[in-house]
Write a protein that holds these residues in place. Structure first.
Motif, PDB file in Angstrom:
ATOM      1  N   THR A 122       0.781  -1.254  -0.032  1.00 13.41           N
ATOM      2  CA  THR A 122       0.050  -0.076  -0.098  1.00 13.41           C
ATOM      3  C   THR A 122       0.827   1.357   0.067  1.00 13.41           C
ATOM      4  O   THR A 122       2.055   1.095  -0.259  1.00 13.41           O
ATOM      5  N   LEU A 123       0.294   2.386   0.012  1.00 18.94           N
ATOM      6  CA  LEU A 123       1.132   3.772  -0.070  1.00 18.94           C
ATOM      7  C   LEU A 123       0.742   4.647   1.338  1.00 18.94           C
ATOM      8  O   LEU A 123      -0.255   4.514   1.997  1.00 18.94           O
ATOM      9  N   ALA A 124       1.561   5.544   1.247  1.00 17.07           N
ATOM     10  CA  ALA A 124       1.475   6.465   2.613  1.00 17.07           C
ATOM     11  C   ALA A 124       1.991   7.926   2.036  1.00 17.07           C
ATOM     12  O   ALA A 124       2.696   8.026   1.151  1.00 17.07           O
ATOM     13  N   PRO A 125       1.478   8.743   2.948  1.00 16.80           N
ATOM     14  CA  PRO A 125       2.261  10.208   2.452  1.00 16.80           C
ATOM     15  C   PRO A 125       3.732  10.269   2.673  1.00 16.80           C
ATOM     16  O   PRO A 125       4.595  10.449   1.994  1.00 16.80           O
ATOM     17  N   SER A 126       4.104   9.687   3.874  1.00 20.77           N
ATOM     18  CA  SER A 126       5.426   9.537   4.320  1.00 20.77           C
ATOM     19  C   SER A 126       5.561   8.155   5.061  1.00 20.77           C
ATOM     20  O   SER A 126       4.677   7.628   5.578  1.00 20.77           O
ATOM     21  N   THR A 127       6.841   7.673   5.192  1.00 20.43           N
ATOM     22  CA  THR A 127       7.154   6.370   5.490  1.00 20.43           C
ATOM     23  C   THR A 127       6.749   6.438   7.085  1.00 20.43           C
ATOM     24  O   THR A 127       7.217   7.008   7.640  1.00 20.43           O
ATOM     25  N   ARG A 128       5.993   5.205   7.270  1.00 20.00           N
ATOM     26  CA  ARG A 128       5.680   5.191   8.787  1.00 20.00           C
ATOM     27  C   ARG A 128       4.971   3.791   9.056  1.00 20.00           C
ATOM     28  O   ARG A 128       4.792   2.979   7.947  1.00 20.00           O
ATOM     29  N   PHE A 129       4.996   3.340  10.453  1.00 24.84           N
ATOM     30  CA  PHE A 129       4.449   1.977  10.843  1.00 24.84           C
ATOM     31  C   PHE A 129       2.879   2.234  10.710  1.00 24.84           C
ATOM     32  O   PHE A 129       2.173   3.246  11.065  1.00 24.84           O
ATOM     33  N   SER A 130       2.224   1.232  10.307  1.00 22.34           N
ATOM     34  CA  SER A 130       0.968   1.153  10.354  1.00 22.34           C
ATOM     35  C   SER A 130       0.341  -0.298  10.850  1.00 22.34           C
ATOM     36  O   SER A 130       0.856  -1.272  10.578  1.00 22.34           O
ATOM     37  N   LEU A 136       5.935  -1.666   8.333  1.00 24.62           N
ATOM     38  CA  LEU A 136       6.221  -0.180   7.631  1.00 24.62           C
ATOM     39  C   LEU A 136       5.609  -0.085   6.224  1.00 24.62           C
ATOM     40  O   LEU A 136       5.672  -0.788   5.482  1.00 24.62           O
ATOM     41  N   VAL A 137       5.061   1.057   6.070  1.00 23.17           N
ATOM     42  CA  VAL A 137       4.539   1.677   4.612  1.00 23.17           C
ATOM     43  C   VAL A 137       5.419   2.558   4.155  1.00 23.17           C
ATOM     44  O   VAL A 137       5.356   3.954   4.797  1.00 23.17           O
ATOM     45  N   ARG A 138       5.757   2.355   2.816  1.00 27.07           N
ATOM     46  CA  ARG A 138       6.804   3.593   2.381  1.00 27.07           C
ATOM     47  C   ARG A 138       6.148   4.776   2.085  1.00 27.07           C
ATOM     48  O   ARG A 138       5.058   4.627   1.286  1.00 27.07           O
ATOM     49  N   ALA A 140       4.895   7.336  -0.696  1.00 24.44           N
ATOM     50  CA  ALA A 140       4.690   7.237  -2.119  1.00 24.44           C
ATOM     51  C   ALA A 140       5.338   8.125  -2.997  1.00 24.44           C
ATOM     52  O   ALA A 140       5.984   9.119  -2.425  1.00 24.44           O
ATOM     53  N   THR A 141       6.020   7.788  -4.039  1.00 25.04           N
ATOM     54  CA  THR A 141       6.776   8.296  -5.035  1.00 25.04           C
ATOM     55  C   THR A 141       5.660   9.350  -5.900  1.00 25.04           C
ATOM     56  O   THR A 141       4.329   9.018  -5.821  1.00 25.04           O
ATOM     57  N   THR A 142       6.240  10.400  -6.523  1.00 24.52           N
ATOM     58  CA  THR A 142       5.200  11.203  -7.213  1.00 24.52           C
ATOM     59  C   THR A 142       4.893  10.324  -8.535  1.00 24.52           C
ATOM     60  O   THR A 142       3.715  10.640  -8.857  1.00 24.52           O
ATOM     61  N   ALA A 143       5.377   9.383  -8.946  1.00 26.21           N
ATOM     62  CA  ALA A 143       4.820   8.329 -10.122  1.00 26.21           C
ATOM     63  C   ALA A 143       3.882   7.773  -9.651  1.00 26.21           C
ATOM     64  O   ALA A 143       2.950   7.233 -10.301  1.00 26.21           O
ATOM     65  N   GLN A 144       4.067   7.078  -8.363  1.00 24.51           N
ATOM     66  CA  GLN A 144       3.018   6.414  -7.765  1.00 24.51           C
ATOM     67  C   GLN A 144       1.776   7.094  -7.664  1.00 24.51           C
ATOM     68  O   GLN A 144       0.642   6.587  -7.654  1.00 24.51           O
TER      69      GLN A 144
END
Length: 406
Positions: A122-130, A136-138, A140-144
Protein backbone atom coordinates in the motif's frame (compact mmCIF):
# COMPACT_ATOMS: atom_id res chain seq x y z
CA UNK A 1 -48.23 25.65 10.36
CA UNK A 2 -45.81 25.15 13.33
CA UNK A 3 -42.11 25.42 12.42
CA UNK A 4 -41.37 21.81 13.48
CA UNK A 5 -44.16 20.56 11.22
CA UNK A 6 -42.87 22.60 8.26
CA UNK A 7 -39.36 21.23 8.73
CA UNK A 8 -40.66 17.68 9.06
CA UNK A 9 -42.52 18.10 5.78
CA UNK A 10 -39.48 19.56 4.03
CA UNK A 11 -37.52 16.42 4.85
CA UNK A 12 -39.72 14.67 2.30
CA UNK A 13 -39.56 17.27 -0.46
CA UNK A 14 -37.24 16.74 -3.44
CA UNK A 15 -33.80 18.37 -3.38
CA UNK A 16 -31.17 18.84 -6.06
CA UNK A 17 -27.72 17.26 -5.70
CA UNK A 18 -25.73 18.43 -8.71
CA UNK A 19 -27.48 16.92 -11.74
CA UNK A 20 -29.68 14.67 -9.60
CA UNK A 21 -33.00 15.22 -7.88
CA UNK A 22 -33.30 13.23 -4.67
CA UNK A 23 -36.88 12.44 -3.66
CA UNK A 24 -36.21 13.35 -0.01
CA UNK A 25 -33.35 14.44 2.26
CA UNK A 26 -32.29 11.00 3.53
CA UNK A 27 -29.12 9.25 2.30
CA UNK A 28 -27.94 5.83 3.44
CA UNK A 29 -24.33 6.48 4.46
CA UNK A 30 -21.54 4.20 3.30
CA UNK A 31 -21.25 1.29 5.73
CA UNK A 32 -18.93 -1.57 4.81
CA UNK A 33 -21.40 -4.35 4.07
CA UNK A 34 -19.14 -7.37 4.58
CA UNK A 35 -21.01 -9.17 1.78
CA UNK A 36 -18.42 -9.34 -0.98
CA UNK A 37 -16.12 -12.33 -0.33
CA UNK A 38 -12.89 -11.92 -2.30
CA UNK A 39 -14.35 -8.69 -3.63
CA UNK A 40 -17.16 -10.27 -5.62
CA UNK A 41 -20.68 -8.87 -6.03
CA UNK A 42 -23.16 -11.16 -4.30
CA UNK A 43 -26.93 -11.48 -3.98
CA UNK A 44 -26.53 -10.59 -0.30
CA UNK A 45 -24.91 -7.28 -1.25
CA UNK A 46 -27.74 -6.52 -3.66
CA UNK A 47 -30.35 -7.48 -1.05
CA UNK A 48 -28.70 -5.20 1.50
CA UNK A 49 -29.16 -2.15 -0.72
CA UNK A 50 -32.57 -3.02 -2.17
CA UNK A 51 -33.87 -3.34 1.39
CA UNK A 52 -32.68 0.20 2.14
CA UNK A 53 -34.28 1.38 -1.12
CA UNK A 54 -37.59 -0.21 -0.19
CA UNK A 55 -37.32 1.50 3.20
CA UNK A 56 -37.61 4.97 1.71
CA UNK A 57 -34.11 6.50 1.56
CA UNK A 58 -33.55 8.72 -1.46
CA UNK A 59 -30.09 7.28 -2.14
CA UNK A 60 -28.04 4.36 -0.84
CA UNK A 61 -24.23 4.22 -0.87
CA UNK A 62 -22.18 1.15 -1.72
CA UNK A 63 -19.04 0.95 0.40
CA UNK A 64 -16.22 0.54 -0.04
CA UNK A 65 -15.06 0.33 -3.69
CA UNK A 66 -11.28 0.41 -4.03
CA UNK A 67 -9.60 2.03 -7.02
CA UNK A 68 -6.91 -0.66 -7.19
CA UNK A 69 -5.90 -3.96 -5.54
CA UNK A 70 -3.43 -2.11 -3.31
CA UNK A 71 -6.15 0.32 -2.28
CA UNK A 72 -8.37 -2.35 -0.75
CA UNK A 73 -8.97 -2.42 3.00
CA UNK A 74 -8.53 -6.19 2.77
CA UNK A 75 -9.08 -8.99 0.26
CA UNK A 76 -12.86 -8.93 0.72
CA UNK A 77 -13.11 -5.42 -0.74
CA UNK A 78 -14.50 -4.72 -4.20
CA UNK A 79 -12.06 -3.28 -6.73
CA UNK A 80 -14.10 -1.14 -9.11
CA UNK A 81 -12.64 -2.52 -12.32
CA UNK A 82 -14.58 -3.23 -15.51
CA UNK A 83 -15.50 -6.78 -14.51
CA UNK A 84 -16.96 -5.72 -11.16
CA UNK A 85 -18.66 -2.77 -12.84
CA UNK A 86 -20.56 -5.19 -15.06
CA UNK A 87 -21.54 -7.24 -11.99
CA UNK A 88 -22.58 -4.10 -10.07
CA UNK A 89 -25.08 -3.26 -12.82
CA UNK A 90 -27.37 -5.86 -11.24
CA UNK A 91 -27.22 -3.88 -7.99
CA UNK A 92 -27.85 -0.47 -9.53
CA UNK A 93 -30.72 -1.82 -11.64
CA UNK A 94 -32.30 -3.41 -8.55
CA UNK A 95 -32.06 -0.18 -6.55
CA UNK A 96 -33.41 1.92 -9.42
CA UNK A 97 -36.38 -0.43 -9.68
CA UNK A 98 -37.28 0.71 -6.13
CA UNK A 99 -37.31 4.40 -7.19
CA UNK A 100 -34.05 5.07 -5.35
CA UNK A 101 -30.69 6.43 -6.47
CA UNK A 102 -27.39 4.72 -5.73
CA UNK A 103 -23.88 6.04 -5.05
CA UNK A 104 -20.49 4.29 -5.24
CA UNK A 105 -17.96 5.27 -2.59
CA UNK A 106 -14.48 5.01 -4.12
CA UNK A 107 -11.09 5.39 -2.50
CA UNK A 108 -7.65 4.07 -1.64
CA UNK A 109 -7.18 2.70 1.89
CA UNK A 110 -3.57 3.85 2.21
CA UNK A 111 -2.29 3.27 5.74
CA UNK A 112 -5.55 1.51 6.65
CA UNK A 113 -4.95 -1.29 4.12
CA UNK A 114 -4.26 -4.79 5.46
CA UNK A 115 -1.34 -5.70 3.23
CA UNK A 116 -1.11 -9.29 4.47
CA UNK A 117 -4.69 -9.90 3.42
CA UNK A 118 -4.30 -8.02 0.13
CA UNK A 119 -0.84 -9.46 -0.62
CA UNK A 120 -0.09 -6.13 -2.27
CA UNK A 121 1.84 -3.16 -0.92
CA UNK A 122 0.00 0.00 0.00
CA UNK A 123 0.95 3.69 0.01
CA UNK A 124 1.38 6.51 2.49
CA UNK A 125 2.26 10.21 2.32
CA UNK A 126 5.41 9.55 4.35
CA UNK A 127 7.08 6.39 5.56
CA UNK A 128 5.67 5.16 8.87
CA UNK A 129 4.48 2.08 10.73
CA UNK A 130 0.87 1.07 10.24
CA UNK A 131 -0.89 -1.41 12.53
CA UNK A 132 -3.52 -2.36 9.88
CA UNK A 133 -0.71 -2.92 7.36
CA UNK A 134 1.19 -4.86 10.05
CA UNK A 135 4.46 -3.18 9.17
CA UNK A 136 6.22 -0.22 7.64
CA UNK A 137 4.50 1.56 4.74
CA UNK A 138 6.77 3.55 2.44
CA UNK A 139 6.01 7.09 1.36
CA UNK A 140 4.64 7.18 -2.18
CA UNK A 141 6.72 8.47 -5.07
CA UNK A 142 5.30 11.16 -7.33
CA UNK A 143 5.01 8.55 -10.09
CA UNK A 144 2.92 6.36 -7.78
CA UNK A 145 0.70 9.34 -6.94
CA UNK A 146 0.18 10.04 -10.63
CA UNK A 147 -0.95 6.43 -10.95
CA UNK A 148 -3.34 6.91 -8.02
CA UNK A 149 -4.93 9.88 -9.80
CA UNK A 150 -5.30 7.79 -12.96
CA UNK A 151 -6.80 4.90 -10.97
CA UNK A 152 -9.41 7.21 -9.42
CA UNK A 153 -10.37 8.35 -12.90
CA UNK A 154 -10.73 4.77 -14.16
CA UNK A 155 -12.79 3.73 -11.13
CA UNK A 156 -15.09 6.74 -11.57
CA UNK A 157 -15.59 5.92 -15.24
CA UNK A 158 -16.38 2.32 -14.30
CA UNK A 159 -18.91 3.56 -11.72
CA UNK A 160 -20.73 5.42 -14.48
CA UNK A 161 -20.69 2.29 -16.65
CA UNK A 162 -22.12 0.32 -13.72
CA UNK A 163 -25.12 2.65 -13.58
CA UNK A 164 -24.31 4.58 -10.41
CA UNK A 165 -25.98 7.98 -10.07
CA UNK A 166 -23.27 9.43 -7.84
CA UNK A 167 -19.65 8.88 -6.85
CA UNK A 168 -18.48 9.62 -3.31
CA UNK A 169 -14.74 10.16 -2.88
CA UNK A 170 -13.36 8.93 0.44
CA UNK A 171 -11.44 11.87 1.92
CA UNK A 172 -11.77 10.78 5.52
CA UNK A 173 -10.83 8.37 8.30
CA UNK A 174 -7.11 8.21 7.59
CA UNK A 175 -7.51 6.65 4.14
CA UNK A 176 -4.94 7.73 1.55
CA UNK A 177 -6.34 11.11 0.50
CA UNK A 178 -7.26 11.92 4.09
CA UNK A 179 -3.76 11.05 5.27
CA UNK A 180 -2.29 13.59 2.87
CA UNK A 181 -4.35 16.31 4.59
CA UNK A 182 -2.93 15.38 7.99
CA UNK A 183 0.08 17.34 9.33
CA UNK A 184 1.10 14.41 11.54
CA UNK A 185 0.98 11.83 8.72
CA UNK A 186 2.21 13.94 5.81
CA UNK A 187 5.83 15.06 6.27
CA UNK A 188 6.59 15.49 2.57
CA UNK A 189 8.69 18.36 1.23
CA UNK A 190 7.42 18.27 -2.37
CA UNK A 191 4.25 19.78 -3.89
CA UNK A 192 2.11 17.26 -2.01
CA UNK A 193 3.30 18.24 1.47
CA UNK A 194 3.97 21.25 3.65
CA UNK A 195 1.27 23.84 4.28
CA UNK A 196 -2.49 23.32 4.13
CA UNK A 197 -2.72 24.10 0.42
CA UNK A 198 0.03 21.69 -0.61
CA UNK A 199 -1.35 18.91 1.57
CA UNK A 200 -4.66 19.31 -0.28
CA UNK A 201 -3.03 19.08 -3.73
CA UNK A 202 -3.47 15.33 -4.24
CA UNK A 203 -7.15 15.35 -3.28
CA UNK A 204 -7.83 18.35 -5.53
CA UNK A 205 -6.18 16.68 -8.51
CA UNK A 206 -8.14 13.47 -7.86
CA UNK A 207 -11.44 15.35 -7.64
CA UNK A 208 -10.71 17.21 -10.87
CA UNK A 209 -9.92 13.94 -12.67
CA UNK A 210 -13.04 12.23 -11.34
CA UNK A 211 -15.24 15.10 -12.49
CA UNK A 212 -13.62 15.00 -15.94
CA UNK A 213 -14.35 11.27 -16.19
CA UNK A 214 -17.94 11.35 -14.89
CA UNK A 215 -19.14 14.40 -16.80
CA UNK A 216 -22.21 16.36 -15.78
CA UNK A 217 -24.78 13.56 -15.51
CA UNK A 218 -23.40 12.03 -12.28
CA UNK A 219 -23.13 13.73 -8.89
CA UNK A 220 -19.67 13.85 -7.32
CA UNK A 221 -19.50 14.16 -3.54
CA UNK A 222 -16.80 13.63 -0.92
CA UNK A 223 -16.74 12.17 2.56
CA UNK A 224 -14.56 14.75 4.26
CA UNK A 225 -12.85 14.75 7.65
CA UNK A 226 -13.49 17.81 9.79
CA UNK A 227 -11.32 16.47 12.62
CA UNK A 228 -9.07 13.40 12.77
CA UNK A 229 -9.62 13.12 16.53
CA UNK A 230 -5.83 12.75 16.84
CA UNK A 231 -3.36 15.09 18.53
CA UNK A 232 -1.52 17.03 15.84
CA UNK A 233 -3.87 15.75 13.14
CA UNK A 234 -6.23 17.42 10.70
CA UNK A 235 -8.48 19.84 12.61
CA UNK A 236 -10.68 22.87 11.92
CA UNK A 237 -7.74 25.23 11.40
CA UNK A 238 -6.77 23.04 8.42
CA UNK A 239 -10.07 21.43 7.45
CA UNK A 240 -12.07 24.65 7.06
CA UNK A 241 -9.54 26.25 4.67
CA UNK A 242 -9.28 22.95 2.78
CA UNK A 243 -13.05 22.78 2.40
CA UNK A 244 -13.04 26.32 1.03
CA UNK A 245 -10.43 25.27 -1.54
CA UNK A 246 -12.56 22.30 -2.61
CA UNK A 247 -15.61 24.53 -2.91
CA UNK A 248 -13.72 27.13 -4.96
CA UNK A 249 -12.52 24.45 -7.39
CA UNK A 250 -16.17 23.81 -8.26
CA UNK A 251 -15.93 20.08 -9.00
CA UNK A 252 -17.87 18.74 -6.00
CA UNK A 253 -21.66 18.77 -5.64
CA UNK A 254 -21.62 18.24 -1.85
CA UNK A 255 -19.49 17.38 1.17
CA UNK A 256 -20.53 14.71 3.67
CA UNK A 257 -18.92 15.80 6.93
CA UNK A 258 -17.23 13.22 9.15
CA UNK A 259 -14.24 12.76 11.46
CA UNK A 260 -11.97 10.23 13.11
CA UNK A 261 -9.24 7.88 11.93
CA UNK A 262 -9.48 4.18 11.16
CA UNK A 263 -5.71 4.18 11.59
CA UNK A 264 -5.44 5.93 14.96
CA UNK A 265 -8.86 6.65 16.51
CA UNK A 266 -11.81 4.76 14.98
CA UNK A 267 -14.27 5.23 17.85
CA UNK A 268 -14.23 8.98 17.22
CA UNK A 269 -16.63 8.45 14.31
CA UNK A 270 -18.68 5.66 15.92
CA UNK A 271 -19.24 6.90 19.49
CA UNK A 272 -20.49 4.55 22.16
CA UNK A 273 -19.21 1.59 24.14
CA UNK A 274 -16.38 -0.38 22.52
CA UNK A 275 -17.65 -3.90 21.67
CA UNK A 276 -14.35 -5.46 22.74
CA UNK A 277 -15.70 -8.91 23.60
CA UNK A 278 -17.39 -9.13 20.21
CA UNK A 279 -14.25 -7.93 18.42
CA UNK A 280 -12.14 -10.58 20.17
CA UNK A 281 -14.64 -13.33 19.37
CA UNK A 282 -14.69 -12.38 15.66
CA UNK A 283 -10.89 -12.58 15.22
CA UNK A 284 -8.36 -15.41 14.90
CA UNK A 285 -6.91 -16.51 18.22
CA UNK A 286 -3.62 -14.59 17.85
CA UNK A 287 -5.36 -11.33 16.93
CA UNK A 288 -7.89 -11.87 19.70
CA UNK A 289 -5.07 -12.24 22.22
CA UNK A 290 -3.52 -9.01 21.00
CA UNK A 291 -6.84 -7.21 21.42
CA UNK A 292 -7.11 -8.53 24.99
CA UNK A 293 -3.70 -7.03 25.75
CA UNK A 294 -3.83 -3.66 24.01
CA UNK A 295 -7.37 -3.28 22.67
CA UNK A 296 -8.40 -0.67 25.20
CA UNK A 297 -5.48 1.50 24.19
CA UNK A 298 -6.32 1.18 20.49
CA UNK A 299 -10.03 1.91 20.89
CA UNK A 300 -10.75 5.00 22.94
CA UNK A 301 -14.30 5.29 24.19
CA UNK A 302 -16.57 8.27 23.54
CA UNK A 303 -20.10 8.53 24.93
CA UNK A 304 -22.82 8.55 22.29
CA UNK A 305 -24.64 11.80 21.66
CA UNK A 306 -27.36 12.36 19.09
CA UNK A 307 -25.91 14.23 16.06
CA UNK A 308 -22.44 14.18 17.63
CA UNK A 309 -20.78 15.88 14.64
CA UNK A 310 -23.28 18.75 14.52
CA UNK A 311 -21.20 21.30 16.52
CA UNK A 312 -18.26 20.82 14.14
CA UNK A 313 -20.47 20.69 11.06
CA UNK A 314 -22.04 24.05 11.92
CA UNK A 315 -18.62 25.64 11.44
CA UNK A 316 -18.65 24.38 7.85
CA UNK A 317 -22.24 25.47 7.24
CA UNK A 318 -21.23 28.97 8.30
CA UNK A 319 -18.14 28.98 6.05
CA UNK A 320 -19.47 27.34 2.88
CA UNK A 321 -22.33 27.87 0.45
CA UNK A 322 -22.14 24.41 -1.22
CA UNK A 323 -24.56 21.62 -0.21
CA UNK A 324 -23.60 19.75 2.97
CA UNK A 325 -24.65 16.35 4.26
CA UNK A 326 -24.83 15.92 8.03
CA UNK A 327 -23.58 12.56 9.33
CA UNK A 328 -23.11 11.11 12.79
CA UNK A 329 -25.72 9.73 15.17
CA UNK A 330 -28.83 10.80 13.25
CA UNK A 331 -31.60 8.68 14.77
CA UNK A 332 -34.62 10.93 15.33
CA UNK A 333 -36.94 13.06 13.24
CA UNK A 334 -36.15 15.94 15.61
CA UNK A 335 -32.47 15.72 14.63
CA UNK A 336 -33.39 15.73 10.95
CA UNK A 337 -35.55 18.81 11.46
CA UNK A 338 -32.77 20.55 13.40
CA UNK A 339 -30.27 19.79 10.62
CA UNK A 340 -32.57 21.25 7.98
CA UNK A 341 -33.17 24.30 10.16
CA UNK A 342 -29.39 24.78 10.39
CA UNK A 343 -29.16 24.80 6.60
CA UNK A 344 -27.92 21.29 5.85
CA UNK A 345 -29.39 19.96 2.62
CA UNK A 346 -29.29 16.24 3.50
CA UNK A 347 -28.76 13.87 6.42
CA UNK A 348 -26.87 10.59 6.14
CA UNK A 349 -27.81 7.63 8.32
CA UNK A 350 -25.93 4.38 8.92
CA UNK A 351 -26.56 2.47 12.16
CA UNK A 352 -30.17 3.65 12.39
CA UNK A 353 -30.89 2.00 9.02
CA UNK A 354 -29.03 -1.17 9.97
CA UNK A 355 -31.46 -1.51 12.86
CA UNK A 356 -34.50 -0.59 10.79
CA UNK A 357 -34.07 -0.15 7.02
CA UNK A 358 -37.71 1.05 6.79
CA UNK A 359 -37.15 3.96 9.19
CA UNK A 360 -37.45 6.67 6.53
CA UNK A 361 -40.85 5.38 5.49
CA UNK A 362 -41.85 5.24 9.15
CA UNK A 363 -40.76 8.86 9.62
CA UNK A 364 -42.78 9.82 6.55
CA UNK A 365 -45.94 8.06 7.71
CA UNK A 366 -45.58 9.40 11.25
CA UNK A 367 -45.55 5.89 12.73
CA UNK A 368 -42.09 6.59 14.24
CA UNK A 369 -40.28 9.71 15.42
CA UNK A 370 -37.18 7.87 16.64
CA UNK A 371 -35.21 4.91 15.35
CA UNK A 372 -34.81 1.67 17.25
CA UNK A 373 -30.99 1.85 17.33
CA UNK A 374 -29.68 1.82 20.91
CA UNK A 375 -26.12 2.81 19.85
CA UNK A 376 -24.55 -0.31 21.35
CA UNK A 377 -21.95 -0.40 18.48
CA UNK A 378 -22.02 -4.21 18.45
CA UNK A 379 -22.66 -4.01 14.71
CA UNK A 380 -19.01 -2.99 14.34
CA UNK A 381 -17.81 -6.52 15.04
CA UNK A 382 -20.17 -8.08 12.46
CA UNK A 383 -18.42 -6.66 9.40
CA UNK A 384 -16.36 -9.82 9.00
CA UNK A 385 -19.45 -11.95 8.34
CA UNK A 386 -22.07 -9.54 6.99
CA UNK A 387 -22.67 -6.17 8.65
CA UNK A 388 -25.92 -6.25 10.59
CA UNK A 389 -27.70 -5.14 13.73
CA UNK A 390 -27.39 -7.91 16.31
CA UNK A 391 -30.69 -6.88 17.91
CA UNK A 392 -32.50 -7.10 14.64
CA UNK A 393 -31.24 -10.67 14.23
CA UNK A 394 -33.14 -11.48 17.41
CA UNK A 395 -36.36 -9.97 16.03
CA UNK A 396 -37.54 -12.04 13.04
CA UNK A 397 -40.58 -9.82 12.58
CA UNK A 398 -38.26 -6.98 11.56
CA UNK A 399 -37.44 -8.75 8.30
CA UNK A 400 -40.99 -9.41 7.15
CA UNK A 401 -41.69 -7.73 3.80
CA UNK A 402 -38.03 -6.96 3.08
CA UNK A 403 -35.39 -8.57 0.92
CA UNK A 404 -33.26 -11.36 2.31
CA UNK A 405 -31.07 -10.12 5.16
CA UNK A 406 -28.00 -11.98 6.36
Amino acid sequence: MPMASKLGNSAFTPMRLGPLTLKNRFIKAATFEGRMPRGEVTNDLIDFHTEVAEGGAAMTTVAYCAISPGGRVHRDTIVLDRRRAAALRRLTDAVHARDTLVCAQIGHAGLVANTRSNRVRTLAPSTRFSAPAMGLVRGATTAQLDEVIDDFGVAARNAVEAGFDAVELHLGHGYLLSSFFSPNLNKRKDRFGGDTVRRAELARRVIERVRAETGDTVAVTAKFNMDDGVRGGFWLTDSLPTARLLESDGYLDALELTGGSSLLNPMYYFRGEVPMAEFIASQPAAVGLGLRLIGRRLFREYPFEEAFFLPLARQFREALSMPLILLGGVNTMATVSAALADGFEFVAMARALLRDPALVNEFRSGSAREGLCVHCTKCMATIFGGTRCVLRDESPSQTVGHATHV
